[in-house]
Design an enzyme around this catalytic site. Structure first.
Site, mmCIF file in Angstrom:
data_model
loop_
_atom_site.group_PDB
_atom_site.id
_atom_site.type_symbol
_atom_site.label_atom_id
_atom_site.label_comp_id
_atom_site.label_asym_id
_atom_site.label_seq_id
_atom_site.Cartn_x
_atom_site.Cartn_y
_atom_site.Cartn_z
ATOM 1 N N GLU A 189 0.945 -1.162 0.023
ATOM 2 C CA GLU A 189 -0.019 -0.169 -0.051
ATOM 3 C C GLU A 189 0.850 1.055 0.137
ATOM 4 O O GLU A 189 0.571 2.201 0.550
ATOM 5 C CB GLU A 189 -1.111 -0.004 1.187
ATOM 6 C CG GLU A 189 -1.569 -1.367 1.458
ATOM 7 C CD GLU A 189 -2.231 -1.899 0.526
ATOM 8 O OE1 GLU A 189 -2.305 -1.346 -0.587
ATOM 9 O OE2 GLU A 189 -3.106 -2.856 0.713
ATOM 10 N N ASP A 350 -1.644 -1.464 -9.626
ATOM 11 C CA ASP A 350 -2.148 -2.914 -9.477
ATOM 12 C C ASP A 350 -2.206 -3.820 -10.834
ATOM 13 O O ASP A 350 -2.746 -3.377 -11.957
ATOM 14 C CB ASP A 350 -3.360 -2.834 -8.939
ATOM 15 C CG ASP A 350 -3.316 -2.687 -7.116
ATOM 16 O OD1 ASP A 350 -1.985 -2.633 -6.750
ATOM 17 O OD2 ASP A 350 -4.339 -2.565 -6.731
#
Length: 526
Positions: A189, A350
């Site tokens: 993250e 991602d």
């Protein structure tokens, strides 16, 4: 070629460790199967095509340890093939059902697509890690690692041994699968806290990535913003995310994936066709699920959807690839004149965006790389390791605590829906360090129990569970995984301390939660 700047595309490939041998079919294992079918194999197919056509390219790819372990797991490989064969059967049935109708060309497209995916999978010997490694070995991609179970490190710094374990276990696992030490590290993250870079340095890591504000608010302020890395006082380089290029691809509203000609993710035949027909291809308990066969395009903001036209979507992907390249050219030319040196544009995404959420993403990437190779001389694709070799002198600055996600300071992983987990994780971390220090030379079943206790703690620390609790997607499963791993850890702790280890209980955990066969609990002792 005298380029004026660099582009570093960074794909973060991660899934939580989901493996349930105790069940014949487990719903959440589909997360892996969907990603293999829709993202990982299509990306490998793109790389194979570029290699075949002698198109040079560079991609930085983080393959997290849980994902790497799952892709190498024999049980999950067998189950994936079973899943893929079901899709082939369904797509063949769809060709029969839609023959002569407007959906037939799409049904045929899916069937041919699944055949290609199966050929690739079997051609790689079901070993996608070796497939990716091949492209690393020839210098086209750089594979980096991530925390052992994607643990969100800023929320773990109450116990630095736990942070060190997440990093060092990941580095060791990378060595097992890739035969060398990793150069780069993806902070889960993008979660950074001061001094984490010192642990990365001690583990042999040369660079990591931060969200934009983690670099911009560094001390002192970086002269070149996010368009050059900074060296932390530890000597590890930190690269910052470029906002503009990220938004163009990331955003579902303002970015390319929201174009009305692209495939609509949320209209799947698993939810739309007659229950009796679709029943063999959904959850055995009758729960409707995504099959990956979708016949509609985004069309507009409303509920009305029109049929997906593949040629229109591919035309858009080519157009958007050209748009992205043009914007990066102009951005680099402007920055080159402004800062007086070649900027590096860091564009992290991602990996699962490409193919899974954005069906045309792999084709967009293919078009983009080919356009960069053939149609311009302003941009050069590069990996961070290459950049640091060519540009070894960089400013020294201390980044600030930061993350990506809502508000940029950890709130996604520490708020009302998930804050209850941390007192248990902190206590378990303390106990794991205690065990490692008390039982330094353990052997036999005690050593097995200590190693399994480490696995259970690591699995409980996965940031995915807190994220799912926040987003509300599979909350019951996320809570169950957290509490089960904590329960398992606490029982092992009590059994070890009492010198009365339950061999049956331990053996069952080793069978089910078998991540990191090479683990050594002593990583917690320092």
């Amino acid at each position: 070629m005298m380029e004026k700047g660099y582009l570093a595309l960074v794909f973060h490939a991660h899934l939580p460790f989901v493996r349930h041998p105790e069940h014949e079919y487990f719903l959440e294992e589909n997360w892996l199967y969907e990603a293999v079918t829709e993202t990982y194999l299509p990306l490998l197919d793109v790389f194979e095509g570029l290699l075949r056509d002698k198109v040079d390219f560079r991609i930085t790819l983080s393959l997290t340890p849980p994902l790497t372990e799952m892709l190498r797991d024999n049980l999950l490989q067998e189950r994936y093939l079973r899943h893929l064969n079901k899709l082939l059967e369904l797509s063949y049935n769809e060709m029969t059902r839609t023959r002569g109708g407007e959906f037939y060309p799409l049904a045929e497209m899916y069937h041919l697509r699944f055949l290609r995916i199966r050929d690739l999978y079997e051609g790689y010997g079901r070993d996608l890690i070796s497939a990716f490694r091949k492209f690393q070995d020839i210098g086209k991609i750089e594979i980096i690692t991530c925390s052992a179970t994607h643990g969100f490190l800023p929320n773990m710094v109450m116990n630095w041994n736990a942070v060190k374990a997440q990093i060092n276990i990941a580095v060791r696992n990378y060595e097992v699968h890739f035969g060398k030490r990793p150069q780069g590290f993806w902070l889960p993250e993008c979660g950074y806290y001061p001094k984490i870079d010192e642990i990365l340095r001690d583990a042999g890591i040369r660079y990591f990535f931060l969200d934009t504000h983690g670099i911009l608010y560094a001390t002192p302020r970086p002269k070149y913003g996010v368009f050059a890395p900074v060296y932390c006082p530890s000597g590890v380089a930190a690269f910052g995310r470029d906002v503009e290029s990220s938004k163009q691809v990331w955003s579902s509203t303002d970015g390319y994936p929201g174009d009305y000609n692209y495939r609509e993710f949320y209209r799947d035949i698993g939810f739309e066709l007659d229950y009796g027909y679709i029943k063999p291809y959904i959850h055995p308990d009758g729960i409707r699920i995504n099959t990956g066969i979708k016949y509609y395009r985004i069309t507009g903001k409303g509920e009305h959807k029109e049929i997906y036209v593949r040629s229109w979507a591919l035309d858009k992907a080519a157009e958007h690839a050209g748009s992205f390249m043009f914007n990066r050219e102009k951005q680099i030319e402007h920055l080159y004149g402004l800062i007086g040196k070649k900027p590096i544009i860091i564009s992290p995404y991602d990996a699962e965006l490409f193919g899974h959420w954005w069906f045309e993403g792999p084709e967009w990437l293919d078009y983009l790389i080919r356009k960069i190779f053939y149609d311009q001389n302003t941009i050069r694709m590069i990996t961070p390791s290459e950049y640091l070799r060519e540009n070894p002198l960089n400013q020294i600055a201390a980044p600030t605590m930061s993350s990506w996600g809502w508000k940029g300071y950890s709130e996604v992983w520490l708020e009302g829906s998930n804050d209850w987990i941390y007192r248990h994780l902190h206590k378990a971390s303390e106990r794991m360090v205690e065990l490692a220090r008390l039982y330094r030379d353990a052997e036999g079943i005690t050593r097995r129990a200590l190693n399994q206790a480490a696995r259970e703690l690591l699995l409980a620390q996965s940031s995915d569970w807190a994220f799912i609790m926040k987003t509300g997607t599979a909350v019951e499963y996320a809570r169950k995984r957290t509490t089960e791993h904590i329960h398992n850890f606490n029982k092992l702790y009590e059994d070890i301390r009492r010198n009365s280890i339950d061999g049956t209980f331990l053996g069952n955990l080793e069978w089910r939660n078998n991540i990191f066969g090479e683990i050594d609990y002593m990583v917690y002792a320092d």
